[in-house]
Design a protein around this motif. Structure first.
Motif, PDB file in Angstrom:
ATOM      1  N   GLN A 118       3.463 -45.822  -8.715  1.00 42.70           N
ATOM      2  CA  GLN A 118       3.764 -46.773  -9.789  1.00 42.70           C
ATOM      3  C   GLN A 118       2.540 -46.863 -10.694  1.00 42.70           C
ATOM      4  OE1 GLN A 118       5.459 -50.192  -7.938  1.00 42.70           O
ATOM      5  NE2 GLN A 118       5.953 -51.241  -9.836  1.00 42.70           N
ATOM      6  N   PRO A 119       2.289 -45.808 -11.469  1.00 43.99           N
ATOM      7  CA  PRO A 119       1.015 -45.690 -12.188  1.00 43.99           C
ATOM      8  C   PRO A 119       0.902 -46.567 -13.427  1.00 43.99           C
ATOM      9  CG  PRO A 119       2.469 -43.914 -12.789  1.00 43.99           C
ATOM     10  CD  PRO A 119       3.177 -44.680 -11.711  1.00 43.99           C
ATOM     11  N   ASP A 120      -0.311 -46.776 -13.831  1.00 35.47           N
ATOM     12  CA  ASP A 120      -0.611 -47.465 -15.089  1.00 35.47           C
ATOM     13  C   ASP A 120      -0.977 -46.411 -16.132  1.00 35.47           C
ATOM     14  OD1 ASP A 120      -1.082 -49.410 -16.962  1.00 35.47           O
ATOM     15  OD2 ASP A 120      -2.625 -50.460 -15.808  1.00 35.47           O
ATOM     16  N   GLU A 121      -1.163 -46.854 -17.349  1.00 40.36           N
ATOM     17  CA  GLU A 121      -1.538 -45.954 -18.440  1.00 40.36           C
ATOM     18  C   GLU A 121      -2.836 -45.222 -18.112  1.00 40.36           C
ATOM     19  OE1 GLU A 121      -2.566 -46.168 -23.252  1.00 40.36           O
ATOM     20  OE2 GLU A 121      -1.865 -47.947 -22.161  1.00 40.36           O
ATOM     21  N   GLY A 122      -2.848 -43.913 -18.329  1.00 42.87           N
ATOM     22  CA  GLY A 122      -4.034 -43.111 -18.108  1.00 42.87           C
ATOM     23  C   GLY A 122      -4.219 -42.629 -16.682  1.00 42.87           C
ATOM     24  N   GLU A 123      -3.316 -43.004 -15.779  1.00 38.33           N
ATOM     25  CA  GLU A 123      -3.435 -42.592 -14.380  1.00 38.33           C
ATOM     26  C   GLU A 123      -2.535 -41.392 -14.081  1.00 38.33           C
ATOM     27  OE1 GLU A 123      -4.542 -46.862 -12.251  1.00 38.33           O
ATOM     28  OE2 GLU A 123      -2.466 -46.155 -12.214  1.00 38.33           O
ATOM     29  N   ASN A 124      -2.954 -40.588 -13.124  1.00 37.51           N
ATOM     30  CA  ASN A 124      -2.102 -39.507 -12.645  1.00 37.51           C
ATOM     31  C   ASN A 124      -1.983 -39.594 -11.128  1.00 37.51           C
ATOM     32  OD1 ASN A 124      -4.323 -38.157 -11.413  1.00 37.51           O
ATOM     33  ND2 ASN A 124      -4.726 -36.979 -13.277  1.00 37.51           N
ATOM     34  N   LEU A 125      -1.112 -38.788 -10.569  1.00 36.39           N
ATOM     35  CA  LEU A 125      -0.827 -38.871  -9.134  1.00 36.39           C
ATOM     36  C   LEU A 125      -2.037 -38.478  -8.287  1.00 36.39           C
ATOM     37  CD1 LEU A 125       2.434 -37.716  -7.391  1.00 36.39           C
ATOM     38  CD2 LEU A 125       0.212 -37.133  -6.432  1.00 36.39           C
ATOM     39  N   ILE A 186      -0.019 -40.774 -17.325  1.00 38.65           N
ATOM     40  CA  ILE A 186       1.012 -41.627 -17.903  1.00 38.65           C
ATOM     41  C   ILE A 186       0.500 -42.210 -19.216  1.00 38.65           C
ATOM     42  CG2 ILE A 186       2.332 -43.760 -17.579  1.00 38.65           C
ATOM     43  CD1 ILE A 186       3.257 -41.410 -15.843  1.00 38.65           C
ATOM     44  N   THR A 187       1.357 -42.246 -20.220  1.00 38.28           N
ATOM     45  CA  THR A 187       0.958 -42.783 -21.525  1.00 38.28           C
ATOM     46  C   THR A 187       1.654 -44.101 -21.857  1.00 38.28           C
ATOM     47  OG1 THR A 187       2.683 -41.494 -22.656  1.00 38.28           O
ATOM     48  CG2 THR A 187       0.508 -40.476 -22.429  1.00 38.28           C
ATOM     49  N   GLN A 188       2.810 -44.351 -21.253  1.00 44.30           N
ATOM     50  CA  GLN A 188       3.563 -45.562 -21.602  1.00 44.30           C
ATOM     51  C   GLN A 188       4.269 -46.105 -20.360  1.00 44.30           C
ATOM     52  OE1 GLN A 188       6.321 -44.949 -24.810  1.00 44.30           O
ATOM     53  NE2 GLN A 188       6.649 -47.133 -25.145  1.00 44.30           N
ATOM     54  N   PRO A 189       3.609 -46.920 -19.552  1.00 46.27           N
ATOM     55  CA  PRO A 189       4.201 -47.427 -18.313  1.00 46.27           C
ATOM     56  C   PRO A 189       5.355 -48.389 -18.592  1.00 46.27           C
ATOM     57  CG  PRO A 189       1.806 -47.734 -18.355  1.00 46.27           C
ATOM     58  CD  PRO A 189       2.236 -47.425 -19.744  1.00 46.27           C
TER      59      PRO A 189
END
Length: 253
Positions: A118-125, A186-189
């Motif tokens: 459940q990522p936030d903006e700027g995060e990856n797996l 992610i760019t837009q959570p």
């Protein structure tokens, strides 16, 4: 017709038009779109599909190519666009990355995370998993940078509560994601603007349960925990279906 009468007539027409549109935003949500995770495919969702279908839902399972996050989001939106009305968007594991990005679409009413990122903006797996590593150490890479879970540990680390024969078949038929899809940010959570729910598998060895808890808390998701493996969509289909139905009812109000 005088100026005042004309204004009243136009205002009345606008109100009637709004009344005609309003039901589209308050209708009961009957569409469920599921994005499966990596290292498995959509067929494992058959029991959940059947349970929800029996309860009157239309269920569609996306089969993302897992060549890139962008491709997987596009595959999800393609299925969303085929639905008649708004949908509840469900993601498992890596599918949580996909629905977080794809869920910003206007026809998505809410999000459900099933043992998912459940990522936030700027995060990856890879960054998320690296900060709170899972129990498994069986993830390996092919020569061309696709990832798989070692079949020798697949049952124990992915599907410990699934019948042995099924777990062995899952290991033999797993879908390999590109490393690039796990590196994409992610760019837009969507959870920042949509209601969300999270089902956390307490015996999960593919995603650390504490990581799922922290991500869900950050997102303000309604959380339920269950004793299950990462493959809870197969071992605990009733619990998964129940949470999806709960979410669908909540966003229909």
């Amino acid at each position: 017709m005088g100026t005042t009468q004309l204004a009243l007539s136009l205002a009345g027409g606008a109100l009637l038009a709004m009344a005609a549109i309003a039901p589209a935003y308050s209708q009961s949500i009957r569409n469920v779109v599921i994005v499966h995770g990596a290292l498995a495919d959509g067929s494992g969702w058959r029991k959940v599909h059947d349970l929800l279908k029996a309860r009157g839902f239309k269920v569609t399972v996306v089969q993302p190519p897992m060549t890139s996050l962008q491709d997987d989001v596009a595959a999800s939106k393609r299925i969303l666009d085929l639905q008649d009305g708004p949908s509840l968007l469900v993601g498992h594991s890596y599918g949580g990355m996909v629905v977080t990005q794809a869920g910003s679409a206007e026809n998505v009413a809410g999000l459900v995370y099933i043992a998912a990122f459940q990522p936030d903006e700027g995060e990856n797996l890879l960054d998320l998993a690296g900060k709170t590593p899972p129990a498994t150490t069986g993830i390996k890479a092919t020569a061309d940078d696709y990832l798989y879970l070692d079949p020798e540990v697949y049952a124990a680390d992915f599907a410990a509560d699934v019948p042995k024969a099924e777990a062995e078949f899952m290991a033999a038929s797993q879908v390999l994601p590109s490393k690039a899809s796990f590196e994409a940010k992610i760019t837009q959570p969507a959870w920042k603007t949509k209601k969300s729910w999270a089902l956390i598998a307490t015996e999960d060895r593919a995603i650390h349960p504490d990581l799922m808890r922290s991500m869900a808390k950050r997102a303000g998701s309604a959380v339920k925990e269950i004793k299950a493996s990462h493959a809870l969509f197969m071992s605990q289909p009733a619990a998964v279906a129940d949470l999806i139905e709960t979410a669908a009812k909540a966003v229909s109000k």
